[in-house]
Scaffold this motif. Sequence first.
Motif, short mmCIF file in Angstrom:
data_model
loop_
_atom_site.label_atom_id
_atom_site.label_comp_id
_atom_site.label_asym_id
_atom_site.label_seq_id
_atom_site.Cartn_x
_atom_site.Cartn_y
_atom_site.Cartn_z
N VAL A 158 -19.81 -0.78 5.63
CA VAL A 158 -20.68 -1.81 5.16
C VAL A 158 -21.68 -1.55 6.42
O VAL A 158 -23.11 -1.39 6.42
CB VAL A 158 -20.63 -2.80 4.19
CG1 VAL A 158 -21.35 -3.98 3.92
CG2 VAL A 158 -19.52 -2.96 2.97
N ALA A 159 -21.10 -2.00 7.41
CA ALA A 159 -22.20 -2.82 9.09
C ALA A 159 -22.52 -1.39 9.29
O ALA A 159 -23.96 -0.77 9.79
CB ALA A 159 -21.24 -2.90 9.23
N PRO A 160 -22.46 -0.11 9.41
CA PRO A 160 -23.14 0.28 9.49
C PRO A 160 -24.09 0.85 8.98
O PRO A 160 -25.14 1.60 9.66
CB PRO A 160 -21.86 2.35 9.82
CG PRO A 160 -20.72 1.12 9.74
CD PRO A 160 -21.12 0.00 9.40
N ASP A 161 -24.42 0.97 7.67
CA ASP A 161 -25.42 0.98 7.45
C ASP A 161 -26.60 0.01 6.65
O ASP A 161 -26.46 0.17 5.67
CB ASP A 161 -25.76 2.43 6.21
CG ASP A 161 -24.30 2.10 4.79
OD1 ASP A 161 -24.42 0.76 5.08
OD2 ASP A 161 -24.15 3.47 3.93
N VAL A 219 -13.13 -3.85 6.13
CA VAL A 219 -13.93 -3.46 5.05
C VAL A 219 -15.35 -3.21 5.27
O VAL A 219 -16.34 -2.69 5.03
CB VAL A 219 -13.89 -3.79 3.44
CG1 VAL A 219 -14.90 -3.15 2.53
CG2 VAL A 219 -12.70 -3.16 2.88
N TRP A 220 -15.92 -4.52 5.72
CA TRP A 220 -16.65 -4.78 6.33
C TRP A 220 -18.02 -3.81 7.93
O TRP A 220 -18.65 -2.71 7.82
CB TRP A 220 -17.51 -6.24 7.15
CG TRP A 220 -18.93 -6.07 8.00
CD1 TRP A 220 -18.40 -6.55 9.14
CD2 TRP A 220 -19.72 -6.51 7.09
NE1 TRP A 220 -20.20 -6.76 9.23
CE2 TRP A 220 -20.89 -6.85 8.69
CE3 TRP A 220 -20.37 -6.53 5.68
CZ2 TRP A 220 -22.22 -7.27 8.38
CZ3 TRP A 220 -21.93 -6.21 5.72
CH2 TRP A 220 -22.90 -6.69 7.24
N ARG A 221 -16.80 -3.80 8.08
CA ARG A 221 -16.86 -3.09 9.95
C ARG A 221 -16.47 -1.26 9.61
O ARG A 221 -17.74 -1.33 10.64
CB ARG A 221 -15.25 -3.26 10.99
CG ARG A 221 -15.74 -5.20 11.22
CD ARG A 221 -15.26 -4.73 12.21
NE ARG A 221 -13.65 -4.68 12.06
CZ ARG A 221 -11.91 -4.88 11.98
NH1 ARG A 221 -12.31 -5.96 11.20
NH2 ARG A 221 -11.03 -4.31 11.54
N HIS A 222 -16.39 -1.14 8.49
CA HIS A 222 -15.81 0.51 8.73
C HIS A 222 -17.14 0.93 7.88
O HIS A 222 -16.91 2.35 7.77
CB HIS A 222 -14.63 1.15 8.56
CG HIS A 222 -13.97 0.29 9.46
ND1 HIS A 222 -13.32 1.82 9.96
CD2 HIS A 222 -12.81 -0.40 9.49
CE1 HIS A 222 -12.90 1.26 11.23
NE2 HIS A 222 -11.98 -0.30 10.97
#
Length: 324
Positions: free
Chosen positions: A141-144, A136-139
């Motif tokens: 949360v991390a992008p924005d 969930v973080w990689r897909h």
Amino acid sequence: MGLWLIGSDTLARSRFTVSPLAETVGRLLILVGRPTPAGERGWLDTHRRAYRDRIAADPFAALFVRVAFRRSWLPGFLTVPPRPGDRGVDDELDRVRATPVDAYLDDLAVTLQGPVPEGLRVPDGAARVADLLSWVWRHGVAPDWSWRVRAFEADVVARTQQLSAGGWATALDAMRPGMRWLGDGRLQINTYDYPPHDISGGELVFIPATAHRGWVASDPPQRRYAVVYPCSGLLARPRTGLAPESLARLLGPVRAGILTALDTPKSTTQLVGLTGHGLGSVGGHLRVLLDARLVGRRRSGRSVLYYRTAAGDDLVRVQSQPGV
């Protein structure tokens, strides 16, 4: 745990902080089907299909989200507050991953208020949950993450101003549903009928997240406690298309967006969260608007607030009229 007893020293030392894990858990709750915060429907539409594919390929994860999130009380090992030495989401996820199997099963049993299903009674259960959170973080949360942090920082400025103006009662009552400052060192953290819990002498942190209601968390061995609260909806996502088109042509889109955002006084940090532009960019445009006497500034406690002058109000009003 409906009532926390907080000593004056604990309250005085409390602080705001940001937690990548808390935001990731909040994102997972939205994907599972909890109420979607205002402004986040587009995020859900973007990530729902990939999440469903991920869950369909992982029977353990499918069972976990189906049973562990059906009640309002979250498993404790998912909500441990960040520690001062954390360098990012990996440190928080490593703590989830390292949860002893007995603690993992006990937390699930408390959440479920009953026996843990056989499919979740596995020795590496906490690690498998951490793998799902990492996805969930990689897909999602991390992008924005960078602009979410700016939004959280802007929210913290607003909360600090509430605290300066109205004291703890004003700041805490408006933080999350069901929470109220009762005075005499008593903080109602939710409406559940649990015995009071004395956290005096511990460390208390407040964590903004993009979540519908938020939650409370604890790390008993460290005497650390946290209130995760919904970040203000206005600041949860940068506002594009904020300024009238004619005003954007006149002043430039960024400068026009800043001027339009100053319908109420705001700090530089709040404007960064609202517009999604960097601190240096917002500061430079504010200097131009100050020189043009379209905005003014004043100090409020430790913060400097910017506001539209009468000339700035007139300019935005005229350019916002139909046909302009």
